[in-house]
Design a protein around this motif. Structure first.
Motif, PDB file in Angstrom:
ATOM      1  N   MET A   1       0.631  -1.239   0.136  1.00  0.00           N
ATOM      2  CA  MET A   1      -0.139  -0.263   0.388  1.00  0.00           C
ATOM      3  C   MET A   1       1.170   1.446   0.271  1.00  0.00           C
ATOM      4  SD  MET A   1      -3.257  -1.074   2.193  1.00  0.00           S
ATOM      5  CE  MET A   1      -4.199   0.661   1.880  1.00  0.00           C
ATOM      6  N   LYS A   2       0.389   2.107  -0.916  1.00  0.00           N
ATOM      7  CA  LYS A   2       1.014   3.806  -0.712  1.00  0.00           C
ATOM      8  C   LYS A   2       0.267   4.536  -0.073  1.00  0.00           C
ATOM      9  CE  LYS A   2       3.853   5.759  -4.131  1.00  0.00           C
ATOM     10  NZ  LYS A   2       4.032   6.085  -5.495  1.00  0.00           N
ATOM     11  N   PHE A   3       0.920   4.926   0.723  1.00  0.00           N
ATOM     12  CA  PHE A   3       0.330   6.268   1.354  1.00  0.00           C
ATOM     13  C   PHE A   3       1.353   8.167   0.758  1.00  0.00           C
ATOM     14  CE2 PHE A   3       0.361   2.727   4.132  1.00  0.00           C
ATOM     15  CZ  PHE A   3      -0.908   3.007   4.256  1.00  0.00           C
TER      16      PHE A   3
ATOM     17  N   GLU B   1      -3.969  10.119   3.424  1.00  0.00           N
ATOM     18  CA  GLU B   1      -3.325   9.115   3.277  1.00  0.00           C
ATOM     19  C   GLU B   1      -3.044   8.158   4.946  1.00  0.00           C
ATOM     20  OE1 GLU B   1      -1.987   8.555  -0.123  1.00  0.00           O
ATOM     21  OE2 GLU B   1      -4.028   7.762  -1.031  1.00  0.00           O
ATOM     22  N   LEU B   2      -2.080   9.863   5.239  1.00  0.00           N
ATOM     23  CA  LEU B   2      -1.191   9.602   6.509  1.00  0.00           C
ATOM     24  C   LEU B   2      -1.721   9.570   7.484  1.00  0.00           C
ATOM     25  CD1 LEU B   2       1.761  12.507   5.059  1.00  0.00           C
ATOM     26  CD2 LEU B   2       1.480   9.856   5.391  1.00  0.00           C
ATOM     27  N   PHE B   3      -3.491  10.230   7.960  1.00  0.00           N
ATOM     28  CA  PHE B   3      -3.748   9.293   8.401  1.00  0.00           C
ATOM     29  C   PHE B   3      -3.981   7.932   8.700  1.00  0.00           C
ATOM     30  CE2 PHE B   3      -8.399   9.334  10.841  1.00  0.00           C
ATOM     31  CZ  PHE B   3      -8.284   9.491  11.835  1.00  0.00           C
ATOM     32  N   GLU B   4      -4.592   7.362   7.242  1.00  0.00           N
ATOM     33  CA  GLU B   4      -5.280   6.216   7.709  1.00  0.00           C
ATOM     34  C   GLU B   4      -3.721   5.068   7.646  1.00  0.00           C
ATOM     35  OE1 GLU B   4      -7.773   3.262   5.990  1.00  0.00           O
ATOM     36  OE2 GLU B   4      -7.857   5.613   5.811  1.00  0.00           O
ATOM     37  N   LEU B   5      -1.954   5.295   7.589  1.00  0.00           N
ATOM     38  CA  LEU B   5      -1.440   5.414   7.880  1.00  0.00           C
ATOM     39  C   LEU B   5      -1.110   5.375   9.500  1.00  0.00           C
ATOM     40  CD1 LEU B   5       1.426   3.251   7.188  1.00  0.00           C
ATOM     41  CD2 LEU B   5       2.634   5.792   7.058  1.00  0.00           C
ATOM     42  N   GLY B   6      -1.651   6.176   9.998  1.00  0.00           N
ATOM     43  CA  GLY B   6      -1.805   6.031  11.854  1.00  0.00           C
ATOM     44  C   GLY B   6      -2.672   4.713  12.345  1.00  0.00           C
ATOM     45  N   LYS B   7      -3.448   4.719  11.060  1.00  0.00           N
ATOM     46  CA  LYS B   7      -3.880   2.773  11.785  1.00  0.00           C
ATOM     47  C   LYS B   7      -3.504   2.577  11.553  1.00  0.00           C
ATOM     48  CE  LYS B   7      -8.712   5.423  10.051  1.00  0.00           C
ATOM     49  NZ  LYS B   7      -9.964   5.270   9.069  1.00  0.00           N
ATOM     50  N   TYR B   8      -3.208   1.615  10.661  1.00  0.00           N
ATOM     51  CA  TYR B   8      -2.361   0.637  10.412  1.00  0.00           C
ATOM     52  C   TYR B   8      -1.760   0.633  11.615  1.00  0.00           C
ATOM     53  CZ  TYR B   8      -4.596  -0.576   5.909  1.00  0.00           C
ATOM     54  OH  TYR B   8      -5.241  -1.287   4.619  1.00  0.00           O
TER      55      TYR B   8
ATOM     56  N   LEU C   1       8.689  -0.989   5.572  1.00  0.00           N
ATOM     57  CA  LEU C   1       7.840  -0.378   5.115  1.00  0.00           C
ATOM     58  C   LEU C   1       9.353  -0.646   3.394  1.00  0.00           C
ATOM     59  CD1 LEU C   1       8.103   3.475   4.484  1.00  0.00           C
ATOM     60  CD2 LEU C   1      10.369   3.428   5.004  1.00  0.00           C
ATOM     61  N   LYS C   2       9.121  -0.519   2.521  1.00  0.00           N
ATOM     62  CA  LYS C   2       9.282  -0.537   1.363  1.00  0.00           C
ATOM     63  C   LYS C   2       9.830   0.310   0.338  1.00  0.00           C
ATOM     64  CE  LYS C   2       8.298  -4.019  -1.053  1.00  0.00           C
ATOM     65  NZ  LYS C   2       7.390  -4.956  -2.467  1.00  0.00           N
ATOM     66  N   GLU C   3       9.674   1.537  -0.054  1.00  0.00           N
ATOM     67  CA  GLU C   3      10.597   3.002  -0.018  1.00  0.00           C
ATOM     68  C   GLU C   3       9.305   3.734   0.785  1.00  0.00           C
ATOM     69  OE1 GLU C   3      10.331   4.106  -4.877  1.00  0.00           O
ATOM     70  OE2 GLU C   3       8.682   2.991  -4.702  1.00  0.00           O
ATOM     71  N   ALA C   4      10.389   4.817   0.579  1.00  0.00           N
ATOM     72  CA  ALA C   4       9.916   6.447   0.953  1.00  0.00           C
ATOM     73  C   ALA C   4      10.465   7.453   0.487  1.00  0.00           C
ATOM     74  CB  ALA C   4      10.522   6.438   2.943  1.00  0.00           C
ATOM     75  N   LYS C   5       9.571   8.185  -0.327  1.00  0.00           N
ATOM     76  CA  LYS C   5      10.156   8.670  -1.669  1.00  0.00           C
ATOM     77  C   LYS C   5       9.466  10.901  -0.456  1.00  0.00           C
ATOM     78  CE  LYS C   5       9.355   7.023  -5.326  1.00  0.00           C
ATOM     79  NZ  LYS C   5       8.376   7.046  -7.102  1.00  0.00           N
TER      80      LYS C   5
ATOM     81  N   LEU D   1      11.106  19.878   2.709  1.00  0.00           N
ATOM     82  CA  LEU D   1       9.715  20.632   2.979  1.00  0.00           C
ATOM     83  C   LEU D   1       8.926  20.911   2.144  1.00  0.00           C
ATOM     84  CD1 LEU D   1      12.220  24.215   3.318  1.00  0.00           C
ATOM     85  CD2 LEU D   1      11.268  22.280   4.576  1.00  0.00           C
ATOM     86  N   SER D   2       8.347  19.843   2.048  1.00  0.00           N
ATOM     87  CA  SER D   2       6.713  19.255   1.330  1.00  0.00           C
ATOM     88  C   SER D   2       5.988  18.230   1.744  1.00  0.00           C
ATOM     89  CB  SER D   2       7.878  18.619  -0.226  1.00  0.00           C
ATOM     90  OG  SER D   2       6.038  18.443  -1.001  1.00  0.00           O
ATOM     91  N   SER D   3       5.153  18.450   1.097  1.00  0.00           N
ATOM     92  CA  SER D   3       4.092  17.909   1.825  1.00  0.00           C
ATOM     93  C   SER D   3       3.800  17.198   0.884  1.00  0.00           C
ATOM     94  CB  SER D   3       2.886  18.164   2.108  1.00  0.00           C
ATOM     95  OG  SER D   3       2.625  19.070   1.171  1.00  0.00           O
ATOM     96  N   ASP D   4       4.342  16.496  -0.656  1.00  0.00           N
ATOM     97  CA  ASP D   4       4.341  15.547  -1.063  1.00  0.00           C
ATOM     98  C   ASP D   4       4.975  14.147  -0.901  1.00  0.00           C
ATOM     99  OD1 ASP D   4       2.684  16.995  -2.383  1.00  0.00           O
ATOM    100  OD2 ASP D   4       3.903  18.149  -3.901  1.00  0.00           O
ATOM    101  N   SER D   5       5.246  13.877   0.617  1.00  0.00           N
ATOM    102  CA  SER D   5       6.407  12.612   0.339  1.00  0.00           C
ATOM    103  C   SER D   5       5.461  11.825   0.023  1.00  0.00           C
ATOM    104  CB  SER D   5       6.479  12.660   1.985  1.00  0.00           C
ATOM    105  OG  SER D   5       7.614  13.600   2.627  1.00  0.00           O
ATOM    106  N   SER D   6       6.411  10.581  -0.002  1.00  0.00           N
ATOM    107  CA  SER D   6       5.317   8.636  -0.381  1.00  0.00           C
ATOM    108  C   SER D   6       6.041   7.934   0.349  1.00  0.00           C
ATOM    109  CB  SER D   6       5.270   8.924  -1.556  1.00  0.00           C
ATOM    110  OG  SER D   6       5.622   8.034  -1.794  1.00  0.00           O
ATOM    111  N   PHE D   7       4.842   6.964   0.356  1.00  0.00           N
ATOM    112  CA  PHE D   7       5.591   5.501   1.815  1.00  0.00           C
ATOM    113  C   PHE D   7       4.749   4.917   1.062  1.00  0.00           C
ATOM    114  CE2 PHE D   7       5.745   9.735   4.546  1.00  0.00           C
ATOM    115  CZ  PHE D   7       6.863   9.435   4.736  1.00  0.00           C
TER     116      PHE D   7
END
Length: 187
Positions: A54-56, A61-68, A81-85, A89-95
């Motif tokens: 799953m990609k957040f 979606e980060l709130f959903e990640l908190g549930k997990y 954690l498979k990949e973290a981009k 200084l951006s809120s466009d991070s992806s996990f």
């Protein structure tokens, strides 16, 4: 001789009426029948739960990640954690995480597919405080209304149809008297 015949006839009548099943039921007996039924056929509410890769991305979606992560802290899932981009200084991070159900979650999982599972979010148990109300319809059937209190499971935050208007439900069951088993819940 006449006395002996009357004596034998009266013993036979008493014997036949003694074998007749009990046609009345009281509040305690009705409660026991319902408790036995709920132990064998529990009442619960379910939802679909996603897992696997799953990609957040966004804040929601980060709130959903908190549930997990909460489930992972309780040992019901593992998060790898498979990949973290992370963008500076951006809120466009992806996990990207690999989410796996553990053995500890198995009592709450009813059906499992490749990347989704049907899980229990609420279980209903007989409330201790409110008594069983029953109405005997006839000699072999009764209607029993009970109060079932809601008991949330660890998967409750994933319920999209969460309705918190009440912490109990009332349910009516129909009891039928059978010769072999006595009073039983009729489906």
């Amino acid at each position: 001789m006449k006395r002996l015949t009357i004596y034998i006839a009266s013993i036979m009548i008493i014997g036949f009426t003694g074998c007749k099943p009990k046609a009345t039921i009281n509040q305690d007996e009705a409660g026991e029948v319902i408790t036995e039924y709920l132990n064998a056929n529990p009442e619960y509410k379910t939802t679909r739960f996603s897992f696997g890769e799953m990609k957040f991305n966004s804040t929601s979606e980060l709130f959903e990640l908190g549930k997990y992560k909460t489930l992972a802290s309780k040992g019901l899932v593992t998060l790898d954690l498979k990949e973290a981009k992370k963008k500076f200084l951006s809120s466009d991070s992806s996990f990207t995480y690999q989410i796996t159900l553990t053995e500890k979650a198995s009592p709450l999982v009813l059906k499992q597919d490749r990347d989704k599972a049907t899980v229990k979010v609420l279980e209903y148990v007989l409330a201790d405080s409110k008594p069983v109300n029953f109405e005997q319809v006839n000699s072999s059937t009764s209607k029993v209304t009970v109060s079932l209190k809601m008991k949330t499971t660890d998967f409750a935050p994933f319920d999209k149809e969460a309705n918190e208007n009440s912490n109990f439900i009332t349910k009516t069951y129909k009891l039928k008297l059978t010769k072999d088993e006595g009073w039983k819940v009729q489906r």
